[in-house]
Design a protein around this motif. Sequence first.
Motif, mmCIF file in Angstrom:
data_model
loop_
_atom_site.group_PDB
_atom_site.id
_atom_site.type_symbol
_atom_site.label_atom_id
_atom_site.label_comp_id
_atom_site.label_asym_id
_atom_site.label_seq_id
_atom_site.Cartn_x
_atom_site.Cartn_y
_atom_site.Cartn_z
ATOM 1 N N THR A 3 4.270 -1.108 20.103
ATOM 2 C CA THR A 3 4.015 0.129 19.368
ATOM 3 C C THR A 3 3.993 -0.158 17.870
ATOM 4 O O THR A 3 4.553 -1.153 17.412
ATOM 5 C CB THR A 3 5.070 1.199 19.709
ATOM 6 O OG1 THR A 3 4.728 2.419 19.057
ATOM 7 C CG2 THR A 3 6.460 0.764 19.289
ATOM 8 N N ILE A 4 3.327 0.721 17.111
ATOM 9 C CA ILE A 4 3.266 0.546 15.664
ATOM 10 C C ILE A 4 3.792 1.781 14.939
ATOM 11 O O ILE A 4 3.815 1.819 13.727
ATOM 12 C CB ILE A 4 1.803 0.283 15.200
ATOM 13 C CG1 ILE A 4 0.860 1.365 15.722
ATOM 14 C CG2 ILE A 4 1.351 -1.091 15.651
ATOM 15 C CD1 ILE A 4 -0.579 1.213 15.259
ATOM 16 N N ASP A 5 4.247 2.769 15.726
ATOM 17 C CA ASP A 5 4.520 4.060 15.100
ATOM 18 C C ASP A 5 5.589 4.888 15.813
ATOM 19 O O ASP A 5 5.717 6.080 15.566
ATOM 20 C CB ASP A 5 3.219 4.873 15.062
ATOM 21 C CG ASP A 5 2.486 4.855 16.404
ATOM 22 O OD1 ASP A 5 3.132 4.580 17.438
ATOM 23 O OD2 ASP A 5 1.271 5.110 16.413
ATOM 24 N N LEU A 33 -2.503 -2.518 20.460
ATOM 25 C CA LEU A 33 -2.354 -1.868 19.150
ATOM 26 C C LEU A 33 -2.440 -2.861 17.995
ATOM 27 O O LEU A 33 -2.751 -2.479 16.868
ATOM 28 C CB LEU A 33 -1.043 -1.082 19.099
ATOM 29 C CG LEU A 33 -1.009 0.151 20.019
ATOM 30 C CD1 LEU A 33 0.389 0.738 20.074
ATOM 31 C CD2 LEU A 33 -2.011 1.202 19.558
ATOM 32 N N ASN A 34 -2.160 -4.142 18.271
ATOM 33 C CA ASN A 34 -2.429 -5.168 17.259
ATOM 34 C C ASN A 34 -3.906 -5.186 16.918
ATOM 35 O O ASN A 34 -4.316 -5.286 15.758
ATOM 36 C CB ASN A 34 -2.046 -6.558 17.801
ATOM 37 C CG ASN A 34 -0.616 -6.931 17.487
ATOM 38 O OD1 ASN A 34 -0.131 -6.676 16.395
ATOM 39 N ND2 ASN A 34 0.056 -7.518 18.456
ATOM 40 N N LEU A 35 -4.719 -5.087 17.970
ATOM 41 C CA LEU A 35 -6.167 -5.168 17.818
ATOM 42 C C LEU A 35 -6.733 -3.921 17.147
ATOM 43 O O LEU A 35 -7.592 -4.010 16.270
ATOM 44 C CB LEU A 35 -6.803 -5.369 19.192
ATOM 45 C CG LEU A 35 -8.223 -5.906 19.263
ATOM 46 C CD1 LEU A 35 -8.409 -7.132 18.390
ATOM 47 C CD2 LEU A 35 -8.577 -6.224 20.720
ATOM 48 N N ARG A 41 -8.177 -2.238 9.719
ATOM 49 C CA ARG A 41 -8.124 -2.969 8.442
ATOM 50 C C ARG A 41 -9.503 -3.450 7.991
ATOM 51 O O ARG A 41 -9.721 -3.664 6.791
ATOM 52 C CB ARG A 41 -7.154 -4.152 8.550
ATOM 53 C CG ARG A 41 -5.689 -3.740 8.564
ATOM 54 C CD ARG A 41 -4.768 -4.923 8.338
ATOM 55 N NE ARG A 41 -4.752 -5.856 9.447
ATOM 56 C CZ ARG A 41 -3.957 -5.752 10.510
ATOM 57 N NH1 ARG A 41 -3.113 -4.734 10.610
ATOM 58 N NH2 ARG A 41 -4.004 -6.659 11.465
ATOM 59 N N GLN A 42 -10.434 -3.603 8.922
ATOM 60 C CA GLN A 42 -11.787 -4.028 8.538
ATOM 61 C C GLN A 42 -12.486 -2.971 7.676
ATOM 62 O O GLN A 42 -13.468 -3.272 6.993
ATOM 63 C CB GLN A 42 -12.634 -4.317 9.785
ATOM 64 C CG GLN A 42 -12.072 -5.374 10.716
ATOM 65 C CD GLN A 42 -11.820 -6.698 10.027
ATOM 66 O OE1 GLN A 42 -12.612 -7.179 9.223
ATOM 67 N NE2 GLN A 42 -10.678 -7.309 10.344
ATOM 68 N N ALA A 43 -11.994 -1.740 7.722
ATOM 69 C CA ALA A 43 -12.592 -0.658 6.932
ATOM 70 C C ALA A 43 -12.089 -0.659 5.487
ATOM 71 O O ALA A 43 -12.558 0.141 4.671
ATOM 72 C CB ALA A 43 -12.301 0.690 7.587
ATOM 73 N N GLY A 44 -11.139 -1.537 5.164
ATOM 74 C CA GLY A 44 -10.627 -1.602 3.801
ATOM 75 C C GLY A 44 -9.445 -0.671 3.581
ATOM 76 O O GLY A 44 -8.843 -0.163 4.538
ATOM 77 N N LEU A 65 -5.562 3.582 12.529
ATOM 78 C CA LEU A 65 -6.034 4.164 11.261
ATOM 79 C C LEU A 65 -4.895 4.863 10.520
ATOM 80 O O LEU A 65 -4.738 4.711 9.300
ATOM 81 C CB LEU A 65 -7.169 5.155 11.543
ATOM 82 C CG LEU A 65 -8.472 4.550 12.077
ATOM 83 C CD1 LEU A 65 -9.386 5.642 12.622
ATOM 84 C CD2 LEU A 65 -9.186 3.753 10.985
ATOM 85 N N LEU A 66 -4.089 5.620 11.256
ATOM 86 C CA LEU A 66 -2.979 6.342 10.628
ATOM 87 C C LEU A 66 -1.895 5.375 10.171
ATOM 88 O O LEU A 66 -1.327 5.524 9.083
ATOM 89 C CB LEU A 66 -2.424 7.377 11.608
ATOM 90 C CG LEU A 66 -3.373 8.554 11.884
ATOM 91 C CD1 LEU A 66 -2.935 9.329 13.118
ATOM 92 C CD2 LEU A 66 -3.459 9.490 10.668
ATOM 93 N N ALA A 67 -1.612 4.352 10.973
ATOM 94 C CA ALA A 67 -0.599 3.367 10.597
ATOM 95 C C ALA A 67 -1.029 2.570 9.370
ATOM 96 O O ALA A 67 -0.186 2.122 8.577
ATOM 97 C CB ALA A 67 -0.325 2.423 11.773
#
Length: 280
Positions: A3-5, A33-35, A41-44, A65-67
């Motif tokens: 999990t990231i959140d 969720l790592n992926l 992150r590719q969106a900057g 996106l939210l994380a």
Amino acid sequence: MATIDGLPPLREVIAAHELVAKKQLGQNFLLDLNLTAKIARQAGDLTGCDVLEVGPGPGGLTRGLLAEGARRVLAVEKDARCLPALAEIAAAYPGKLEVIHGDALEVDVLSHLTPPIRIVANLPYNVGTELLVRWLTPKVWPPFWDSLTLMFQKEVAERIVAKPRTDHYGRLALLAQWRCDAKIVLHLPPEAFTPAPKVHSAVVHLTRLAEPRYPADGAVLSRITAMAFNQRRKMLRSSLKGLGPQVEAMLEAAGIAPTARAEEIALEQFCALARIVAAG
């Protein structure tokens, strides 16, 4: 990474809500969720941006996106079964996520977004190319978005970034590269998805240009490239004969050999031809 959140792992979310991917909706869920964070992150830097996501499904990329700090995410989801899972994410990020239940081909998203806007999506396979073409062909340029970070089947991704004299070069490459810088930023194998599709996937990042790379009338350019690539094995003097009896003279004026084929012609030359046709 489970999990990231603080929310449950995606496998648990899918099991809890009985979210079996539907082939007719073009669904293939990303569970790692790592992926999904890596794709985000590719969106900057998203901290000052609204993000439009199409086809969030159970919300793996939404959570990425939210994380990663997106100012706000607008997620458009056609499948009502996914809405409870997305509602749980919205509750974990108060005021950060808005979910619209609808078809992305029909929903008016602009009234829900505040610039700067980026589009980031694992697009459903069955509507991905159509959505991309719509985003690349607004009535007014520059468009409402600053960049597109989109997942496609690998073959579609290669068509977007293709260069002349390659197998994948065609109208989609010309359309994308006329108004954007486009590059493949990530490759994903079938086993990254549930269920695993039969094809590899890739993420393409497109950054809009302030104005088209070369001057041309969009409608004329579209008509010429459609004629040329619909008969890509033919010489241009034949495939473009619908332009009129002066077709060879127009080709030569644009610096194009009448005996050349569509796949040999660079974007700059197609734009030059479009200007000549428009002036004629």
